[in-house]
Design a protein around this motif. Structure first.
Motif, PDB file in Angstrom:
ATOM      1  N   SER A  57       0.846  -1.203   0.000  1.00 19.25           N
ATOM      2  CA  SER A  57       0.000   0.000   0.000  1.00 19.25           C
ATOM      3  C   SER A  57       0.872   1.240   0.000  1.00 19.25           C
ATOM      4  CB  SER A  57      -0.904   0.037   1.245  1.00 19.25           C
ATOM      5  OG  SER A  57      -0.126   0.269   2.404  1.00 19.25           O
ATOM      6  N   GLY A  58       0.263   2.363  -0.358  1.00 20.36           N
ATOM      7  CA  GLY A  58       0.962   3.630  -0.269  1.00 20.36           C
ATOM      8  C   GLY A  58       1.231   4.013   1.179  1.00 20.36           C
ATOM      9  N   SER A  59       0.322   3.630   2.059  1.00 19.75           N
ATOM     10  CA  SER A  59       0.494   3.953   3.484  1.00 19.75           C
ATOM     11  C   SER A  59       1.748   3.288   4.033  1.00 19.75           C
ATOM     12  CB  SER A  59      -0.731   3.498   4.282  1.00 19.75           C
ATOM     13  OG  SER A  59      -1.889   4.127   3.784  1.00 19.75           O
ATOM     14  N   ASP A  60       1.940   1.997   3.730  1.00 17.65           N
ATOM     15  CA  ASP A  60       3.146   1.321   4.196  1.00 17.65           C
ATOM     16  C   ASP A  60       4.377   1.829   3.452  1.00 17.65           C
ATOM     17  OD1 ASP A  60       1.681  -0.115   6.020  1.00 17.65           O
ATOM     18  OD2 ASP A  60       2.605  -2.035   5.534  1.00 17.65           O
ATOM     19  N   GLU A  74       9.260  12.227  -1.035  1.00 14.27           N
ATOM     20  CA  GLU A  74       8.170  12.677  -1.898  1.00 14.27           C
ATOM     21  C   GLU A  74       7.014  11.692  -1.787  1.00 14.27           C
ATOM     22  OE1 GLU A  74       9.537  13.910  -5.977  1.00 14.27           O
ATOM     23  OE2 GLU A  74      11.404  13.099  -5.203  1.00 14.27           O
ATOM     24  N   ASP A  75       5.844  12.183  -1.406  1.00  7.43           N
ATOM     25  CA  ASP A  75       4.633  11.367  -1.458  1.00  7.43           C
ATOM     26  C   ASP A  75       4.018  11.601  -2.837  1.00  7.43           C
ATOM     27  OD1 ASP A  75       2.046  10.403  -1.445  1.00  7.43           O
ATOM     28  OD2 ASP A  75       1.643  10.958   0.638  1.00  7.43           O
ATOM     29  N   ILE A  76       4.267  10.624  -3.746  1.00 10.86           N
ATOM     30  CA  ILE A  76       3.763  10.792  -5.115  1.00 10.86           C
ATOM     31  C   ILE A  76       2.540   9.894  -5.353  1.00 10.86           C
ATOM     32  CG2 ILE A  76       5.957  11.626  -6.028  1.00 10.86           C
ATOM     33  CD1 ILE A  76       6.315   8.822  -7.335  1.00 10.86           C
ATOM     34  N   ALA A  77       1.807   9.599  -4.259  1.00 12.22           N
ATOM     35  CA  ALA A  77       0.599   8.769  -4.358  1.00 12.22           C
ATOM     36  C   ALA A  77      -0.375   9.334  -5.391  1.00 12.22           C
ATOM     37  CB  ALA A  77      -0.075   8.667  -2.997  1.00 12.22           C
ATOM     38  N   GLN A  78      -0.452  10.665  -5.481  1.00 12.15           N
ATOM     39  CA  GLN A  78      -1.414  11.284  -6.407  1.00 12.15           C
ATOM     40  C   GLN A  78      -0.742  11.871  -7.640  1.00 12.15           C
ATOM     41  OE1 GLN A  78      -3.975  14.065  -4.325  1.00 12.15           O
ATOM     42  NE2 GLN A  78      -4.336  12.638  -2.638  1.00 12.15           N
ATOM     43  N   CYS A  79       0.577  11.782  -7.742  1.00 11.34           N
ATOM     44  CA  CYS A  79       1.225  12.495  -8.851  1.00 11.34           C
ATOM     45  C   CYS A  79       2.231  11.655  -9.603  1.00 11.34           C
ATOM     46  CB  CYS A  79       1.848  13.799  -8.364  1.00 11.34           C
ATOM     47  SG  CYS A  79       3.311  13.576  -7.354  1.00 11.34           S
ATOM     48  N   MET A 136       4.782   5.640  -3.480  1.00 13.56           N
ATOM     49  CA  MET A 136       3.686   5.597  -4.460  1.00 13.56           C
ATOM     50  C   MET A 136       2.520   4.801  -3.893  1.00 13.56           C
ATOM     51  SD  MET A 136       6.090   4.370  -7.621  1.00 13.56           S
ATOM     52  CE  MET A 136       7.648   4.194  -6.737  1.00 13.56           C
ATOM     53  N   SER A 137       1.316   5.113  -4.340  1.00 14.26           N
ATOM     54  CA  SER A 137       0.138   4.306  -4.020  1.00 14.26           C
ATOM     55  C   SER A 137      -0.516   3.886  -5.320  1.00 14.26           C
ATOM     56  CB  SER A 137      -0.870   5.115  -3.204  1.00 14.26           C
ATOM     57  OG  SER A 137      -2.136   4.448  -3.190  1.00 14.26           O
ATOM     58  N   PHE A 138      -0.952   2.633  -5.371  1.00  9.46           N
ATOM     59  CA  PHE A 138      -1.692   2.153  -6.543  1.00  9.46           C
ATOM     60  C   PHE A 138      -3.130   1.828  -6.168  1.00  9.46           C
ATOM     61  CE2 PHE A 138       2.806   0.657  -7.065  1.00  9.46           C
ATOM     62  CZ  PHE A 138       3.182   1.730  -7.862  1.00  9.46           C
ATOM     63  N   THR A 179      -8.050   4.456  -7.510  1.00 10.70           N
ATOM     64  CA  THR A 179      -8.346   5.773  -8.109  1.00 10.70           C
ATOM     65  C   THR A 179      -7.106   6.608  -8.417  1.00 10.70           C
ATOM     66  OG1 THR A 179      -8.516   6.824  -5.949  1.00 10.70           O
ATOM     67  CG2 THR A 179     -10.556   5.928  -6.881  1.00 10.70           C
ATOM     68  N   LYS A 180      -5.917   6.108  -8.102  1.00  8.09           N
ATOM     69  CA  LYS A 180      -4.707   6.908  -8.346  1.00  8.09           C
ATOM     70  C   LYS A 180      -4.342   6.878  -9.841  1.00  8.09           C
ATOM     71  CE  LYS A 180      -4.703   7.447  -3.962  1.00  8.09           C
ATOM     72  NZ  LYS A 180      -3.912   7.642  -2.787  1.00  8.09           N
ATOM     73  N   THR A 181      -3.311   7.628 -10.247  1.00  5.25           N
ATOM     74  CA  THR A 181      -3.015   7.722 -11.693  1.00  5.25           C
ATOM     75  C   THR A 181      -2.593   6.367 -12.264  1.00  5.25           C
ATOM     76  OG1 THR A 181      -0.743   8.469 -11.269  1.00  5.25           O
ATOM     77  CG2 THR A 181      -2.404  10.179 -11.633  1.00  5.25           C
TER      78      THR A 181
HETATM   79  C1  LIG Z   1      -3.737   7.463  -1.339  1.00  6.04           C
HETATM   80  C2  LIG Z   1      -2.725   8.230  -0.606  1.00  6.04           C
HETATM   81  C3  LIG Z   1      -1.882   7.631   0.336  1.00  6.04           C
HETATM   82  C4  LIG Z   1      -2.061   6.237   0.857  1.00  6.04           C
HETATM   83  O1  LIG Z   1      -2.072   5.241  -0.091  1.00  6.04           O
HETATM   84  P1  LIG Z   1      -2.849   3.864   0.180  1.00  6.04           P
HETATM   85  O2  LIG Z   1      -2.360   3.039  -0.970  1.00  6.04           O
HETATM   86  O3  LIG Z   1      -4.298   4.152   0.133  1.00  6.04           O
HETATM   87  O4  LIG Z   1      -2.402   3.326   1.477  1.00  6.04           O
HETATM   88  C5  LIG Z   1      -0.890   8.410   0.905  1.00  6.04           C
HETATM   89  N1  LIG Z   1      -0.755   9.700   0.589  1.00  6.04           N
HETATM   90  C6  LIG Z   1      -1.557  10.315  -0.296  1.00  6.04           C
HETATM   91  C7  LIG Z   1      -1.350  11.767  -0.596  1.00  6.04           C
HETATM   92  C8  LIG Z   1      -2.586   9.609  -0.906  1.00  6.04           C
HETATM   93  O5  LIG Z   1      -3.390  10.222  -1.760  1.00  6.04           O
END
Ligand SMILES: *Cc1c(COP(=O)(O)O)cnc(C)c1O
Length: 384
Positions: free
Chosen positions: A67-70, A170-175, A199-201, A204-206
């Motif tokens: 996950s993106g959180s981990d 860098e939190d690139i979960a959305q970018c 990164m998060s997949f 709904t992410k890119t």
């Molecule tokens: C979605 C998101 C996360 C977490 O990702 P998960 O895969 O849902 O755990 C972290 N930071 C941002 C900015 C997000 O949009």
């Protein structure tokens, strides 16, 4: 209410790529192959995905996780921030207040302290002055979030971190797919400016999986190696010099993500095309448009209104025309009961105002031209 409009098919806030029958068939085939292989966790699909993502991130070493959180937790820990990473309980990490809760959770989970910063005036992103103000003797790292797909502030934060000896995550979960341009004019992928990126997949992410998945990438291969250990209980060739957790990625998600990665450039181009259609149609409308940066990945298209009442009215009018919207985020992090104690009496007026006045509209590669047109007209009518 317009009777004709209410009869139109609903436009959901998100529609999966698998809504395309050809893609659905391809994905089903990939899943069948993986199911028959009997290898379900951290196998050849995950390895191949890491290689594919590395190519996207200019050769940085990628570690796939659950996950993106981990990914956020492991990026901080692998860089040595907080007690989990061998750092100090006094380590401070600067992060935006206007973002997803996982950012603050990760800082707390590694045993460090979150220090929130406000957005800049008229922006969804925090600027350098807020970071300068938050800087203290205990600051170890900056967590930069490319909110909604906009990574344009990350290059300047990279310079700031370098000047002050701070780590940049860098939190690139959305970018994922966005680019930023540095002071010297060089343009690079989001995720390649800092020491690590997460990164998060989430679907709904890119780049979306069919469930939970994420990944990290590092500038230094030694940190990647540490993240590999941490994602799998600290295993290092059967020996535990340290402990970790279970943050492993499934083969099914990795296989589906490889399919999504093949068409990622097309998906990104479609997102940018829809965003430009919105921007040219709504230029001059009463709502404030997001910053139109060439490198924007347009994960979400978020309008700002002059008041909460106006935002709620527009959302209700769109809902009446079967157009779904979302609010990201209804509260900035420093105001959540679970986090309010961290910031004491500090105020973050721009984040607080965005939480009341912003509205996200449907924007995804599977959104059709006729649907884009319906959204365009509905917003024009509701803001007229
Ligand atoms: C979605 C998101 C996360 C977490 O990702 P998960 O895969 O849902 O755990 C972290 N930071 C941002 C900015 C997000 O949009």
């Amino acid at each position: 209410m317009n009777a004709g409009a209410t009869q139109a098919a609903a436009i959901p806030f998100f529609r999966p790529d698998a809504s395309d029958p050809a893609l659905a068939e391809r994905m089903t085939q990939v899943c069948g192959d993986i199911l028959r292989s009997g290898v379900y966790v951290l196998g050849p699909q995950v390895q191949a995905l890491e290689v594919g993502l590395s190519a996207l991130l200019e050769g940085r070493e990628v570690v796939a996780v659950n996950s993106g959180s981990d990914a956020l937790v492991l990026s901080l820990a692998a860089l040595g921030v907080g007690t989990l990473g061998g750092g100090s309980a006094d380590d401070e990490v600067i992060l935006p207040s206007y973002t997803f809760v996982a950012c603050a959770e990760a800082v707390l989970a590694v045993g460090a302290r979150p220090v929130f910063v406000d957005c800049a005036a008229g922006s969804f992103l925090p600027g350098l002055p807020a970071h300068r103000q938050a800087l203290g003797p205990r600051t170890r790292a900056v967590l930069a979030v490319g909110l909604f797909g906009d990574a344009s502030h990350i290059p300047a934060l990279a310079d700031f971190c370098q000047a002050h000896g701070l780590l940049l995550i860098e939190d690139i979960a959305q970018c994922l797919g966005a680019t930023g341009t540095g002071a010297d004019g060089t343009t690079r992928q989001a995720g390649t400016w800092g020491d690590a990126c997460a990164m998060s997949f989430y679907p709904t992410k890119t780049l979306g999986a069919a469930g939970d998945a994420g990944a990290l990438a590092f500038a230094d291969g030694r940190h990647a190696q540490q993240a590999r250990r941490l994602r799998n209980h600290g295993h290092d060739a059967g020996v535990h010099h340290g402990l970790g957790r279970n943050s492993r990625m499934d083969e099914l998600q990795a296989g589906l993500l490889r399919v999504a990665l093949e068409r990622f450039p097309l998906a990104l181009a479609r997102r940018r095309q829809i965003a430009q259609a919105y921007i040219s149609a709504w230029d001059g409308a009463p709502a404030r448009l997001p910053r139109n940066d060439a490198g924007h990945a347009w994960n979400y298209f978020v309008l700002r209104f002059e008041s909460k009442a106006r935002r709620e009215a527009v959302a209700a009018e769109l809902a009446a025309q079967a157009i779904a919207t979302q609010v990201y985020y209804r509260q900035p992090l420093h105001q959540h009961p679970a986090l309010v104690a961290l910031q004491g009496s500090k105020n973050f007026p721009f984040s607080e105002s965005l939480a009341e006045c912003s509205l996200a509209l449907p924007l995804y590669p599977a959104l059709r031209d006729d649907e884009v047109q319906r959204v365009v007209e509905a917003v024009l009518r509701s803001t007229a």
